[in-house]
Design an enzyme around this catalytic site. Sequence first.
Site, PDB file in Angstrom:
ATOM      1  N   GLU A   1      22.600  17.069  76.815  1.00  7.15           N
ATOM      2  CA  GLU A   1      23.027  18.260  77.601  1.00  7.15           C
ATOM      3  C   GLU A   1      23.725  19.308  76.916  1.00  7.15           C
ATOM      4  OE1 GLU A   1      22.610  17.437  81.586  1.00  7.15           O
ATOM      5  OE2 GLU A   1      23.366  19.112  82.291  1.00  7.15           O
ATOM      6  N   ARG A   2      23.483  20.695  76.994  1.00  4.15           N
ATOM      7  CA  ARG A   2      24.290  21.536  76.558  1.00  4.15           C
ATOM      8  C   ARG A   2      24.612  21.369  74.960  1.00  4.15           C
ATOM      9  NH1 ARG A   2      22.242  24.837  80.404  1.00  4.15           N
ATOM     10  NH2 ARG A   2      22.738  24.130  82.361  1.00  4.15           N
TER      11      ARG A   2
ATOM     12  N   LYS B   1      30.753  11.441  87.775  1.00 10.71           N
ATOM     13  CA  LYS B   1      30.533  12.631  88.073  1.00 10.71           C
ATOM     14  C   LYS B   1      29.530  12.341  89.520  1.00 10.71           C
ATOM     15  CE  LYS B   1      27.435  16.675  87.554  1.00 10.71           C
ATOM     16  NZ  LYS B   1      26.584  17.663  86.750  1.00 10.71           N
TER      17      LYS B   1
ATOM     18  N   GLU C   1      26.050  18.527  92.011  1.00 14.93           N
ATOM     19  CA  GLU C   1      24.938  18.838  91.631  1.00 14.93           C
ATOM     20  C   GLU C   1      23.974  17.829  91.481  1.00 14.93           C
ATOM     21  OE1 GLU C   1      26.055  20.271  87.483  1.00 14.93           O
ATOM     22  OE2 GLU C   1      26.224  22.059  88.043  1.00 14.93           O
TER      23      GLU C   1
ATOM     24  N   LYS D   1      38.101  20.820  85.598  1.00 17.66           N
ATOM     25  CA  LYS D   1      37.740  21.688  84.535  1.00 17.66           C
ATOM     26  C   LYS D   1      38.768  22.809  84.453  1.00 17.66           C
ATOM     27  CE  LYS D   1      32.725  21.322  84.383  1.00 17.66           C
ATOM     28  NZ  LYS D   1      31.302  21.699  84.525  1.00 17.66           N
TER      29      LYS D   1
ATOM     30  N   ASP E   1      33.044  27.167  86.491  1.00 17.85           N
ATOM     31  CA  ASP E   1      32.364  26.268  85.678  1.00 17.85           C
ATOM     32  C   ASP E   1      32.528  26.843  84.123  1.00 17.85           C
ATOM     33  OD1 ASP E   1      30.928  24.476  84.322  1.00 17.85           O
ATOM     34  OD2 ASP E   1      29.093  25.164  85.238  1.00 17.85           O
TER      35      ASP E   1
ATOM     36  N   GLU F   1      39.966  19.090  81.623  1.00 16.63           N
ATOM     37  CA  GLU F   1      38.668  19.183  80.899  1.00 16.63           C
ATOM     38  C   GLU F   1      38.152  20.358  80.385  1.00 16.63           C
ATOM     39  OE1 GLU F   1      35.333  17.330  83.256  1.00 16.63           O
ATOM     40  OE2 GLU F   1      33.843  18.616  81.993  1.00 16.63           O
TER      41      GLU F   1
ATOM     42  N   GLU G   1      28.699  26.305  75.871  1.00 19.96           N
ATOM     43  CA  GLU G   1      27.353  26.783  76.713  1.00 19.96           C
ATOM     44  C   GLU G   1      27.509  28.160  77.249  1.00 19.96           C
ATOM     45  OE1 GLU G   1      27.737  24.326  80.574  1.00 19.96           O
ATOM     46  OE2 GLU G   1      26.074  25.357  81.243  1.00 19.96           O
TER      47      GLU G   1
ATOM     48  N   TRP H   1      23.921  29.874  92.318  1.00 18.35           N
ATOM     49  CA  TRP H   1      23.487  29.819  90.925  1.00 18.35           C
ATOM     50  C   TRP H   1      23.164  31.083  90.297  1.00 18.35           C
ATOM     51  CZ3 TRP H   1      20.318  24.459  91.144  1.00 18.35           C
ATOM     52  CH2 TRP H   1      21.286  23.483  91.183  1.00 18.35           C
TER      53      TRP H   1
END
Length: 691
Positions: free
Chosen positions: A151-152, A271, A275, A343, A348, A370, A376, A526
């Site tokens: 992912e990413r 997590k 999401e 984060k 994000d 993080e 990304e 989003w």
Amino acid sequence: MINGYDRMKNWLWIIGLFFVLSLHAEDGHRLWLRMERNAVPADVRLVEGTRRTDILDIASRELKDFWKGEGRVLLCVSKGGATRDGFTIRKKGQDMELSSASDRGVLYAAYDLLRRQQTGDLLSDGAVVTEMPSYDIRILNHWDNPDGTVERGYAGRSIWRWDELPETVSPLYEEYARANASVGINAVVLNNVNAKPQMLSTGMLRKVAVIADVLRPYGIRTYLSVNFASPKALGELPTADPLDADVQRWWKKKTKEIYCLIPDFGGFLVKANSEGEPGPQDYGRTHADGANMLAGILAPHGGVVMWRAFVYQASSLDRACQAYEEFMPFDGQFHENVIVQVKNGPIDFQPREPFSPLFGAMQHTQVMPEFQITQEYLGQSIHTVFLPTMWKACLDAETYRDGGGTVAEVTQHRVGIHSRSAMAGVANIGDVVNWTGSDMAQANWYAFGRLCWNTDLSVAQIAEEFLKQTFSTDEHFVEPVRQLLLRSWDTAVSYMMPLGLHHIFAFGHHYGPEPWCAPPNTRPDWLPKYYHRADSIGIGFDRTVRGSKAVLQYHEPLATLYGNLETCPEEYLLWFHHVPWEYVMRNGLTLWDNLCYIYNSGVEDAWEFVDFWQKARPYIDSERYERLLKRFERQAKDAEWWRDACLLYFQRYSRRSIPADCLPPVHKLEDLMKFKLHIDNYTVADMDNLP
Ligand code: BDP
């Protein structure tokens, strides 16, 4: 006249040359580890009383193979040595003494010595160097899936070859471990935070154990991301309620199984309720209930829970406020072996965000930053963006919590109550031959390790170390390219999202600009319009007390500083304020004109990087030169794409012209709005087919 013999000789020469060149074709696989092997091994010994371990064997081997010093190298593990992976190096005459309280510390000392050798930073006679890592746990988070996708990930597929394991052990694992150890990384989460329950199946755990065995002698502990609903999916229980006795029994048994296979297993990364991932809230329980249940089970084994605070619901509350709202009620309620993983910014991994207010707010909880090493939101593996500049902007930010402290200080042992401190980075590593897609993106992996080790290192020093070890020590190369790296984050922010703009990406892949993007039936938070809020009056998100009140999540004086248009740092202006187009900024220009000039400077800088790189040509191999040149050119064209898309689109609202001394747009807005990027697993599939 050339006779037959000469012709043959010429051909042999050409074939020979081709052979030699192909042997040395520079594929980037060696990363920053390019020491030349000794013909005669260096004299490396353990001092009396220091017992051999696997880790010390590796330290000795590295030094025997690569250390070029004249005297002996003495390795010493003793109780009196530097603790917590720290070490001391003493130069005694010709000899070097490397000592630590642990064998890991000695390994880090060995790599320190080799780094000095490669960069020319040699120790003088009698010199004593003592180093102590900033964080206890310096951890990479792989977002790798069991099916081999990442992912990413922008560097091919996962390096973990689950289908071949446990029988076949790829040599990549050990090379990877060595690279990490050489920069002080001592922990890895192998799998994606969007974790598949199957990761905890017995079959998978046997494979994980094999990887853990390879990483261990390099001082690296293995961790796993876990799916909170695993007891349902794997254990066939009717619930995953953390307060349910059967659920707890299931986790206990699973954890025991893990520790039988991997005695030094690090713990779980979770997590939850984020999401769409399952979590304790599915059963009316809290983050604290969920995290503490797992922590209680891991505690007797010495494991930790890294519980992510990356949460946001589809609610009317500003997304930037949500993590704080959800986590603050539990400050002080988490067990000692829970670390809340936050984060760097409140949204994000955007090109530029203010630091997350949780760092200042959670004063009774161990919190860890993080960062995202994989780019990304910063041009993937195409753009060169040297990220430690961004990470340091977060780490060095003053939180103004009780007693004060920067983000680095409050997340380390320097301020407040703390158990184990940690810093995480989302890896940019895949199975392409040069590991990171772009040869220059290796710099961000390197920098992440170095910065976890010492958050006081300057970005310039990290850049210089990397360039000297990886490319060339020639100052004609190092100086301009170092400058390029130091400017690169600011440049990217300028051509993508200056002045605090954020999240105006195309949907899904997050590579190119689409400030207009609005597919039907999509969560508003989003979509770019949720963030830029451009209208006929101005642009930006009002997070002041008149707006979403996000500013109030910061301690004073920051709440006032950010909340006041006149004092808000301009780099966060549109993050915190909806600002009129004609608002006059500190340099006397209107917001609109400023926006135009900043986008413009981003484009100019990106083209200048192409020039810088062209000047580097004589000093490095042609393979990496060419590969990067192609990327720098694409980056500059992307900068134009970003500028044109954003300015031409926002111009519809501002109804002002672009200042005449800016470069004219190279695209038409209609064309850009029609363009659809061809992507493959969220990755740009074809660099030549972009606007
Ligand atoms: C976002 C990514 C998404 C991750 C998520 C996370 O787009 O793929 O799953 O972060 O951190 O930035 O959980």
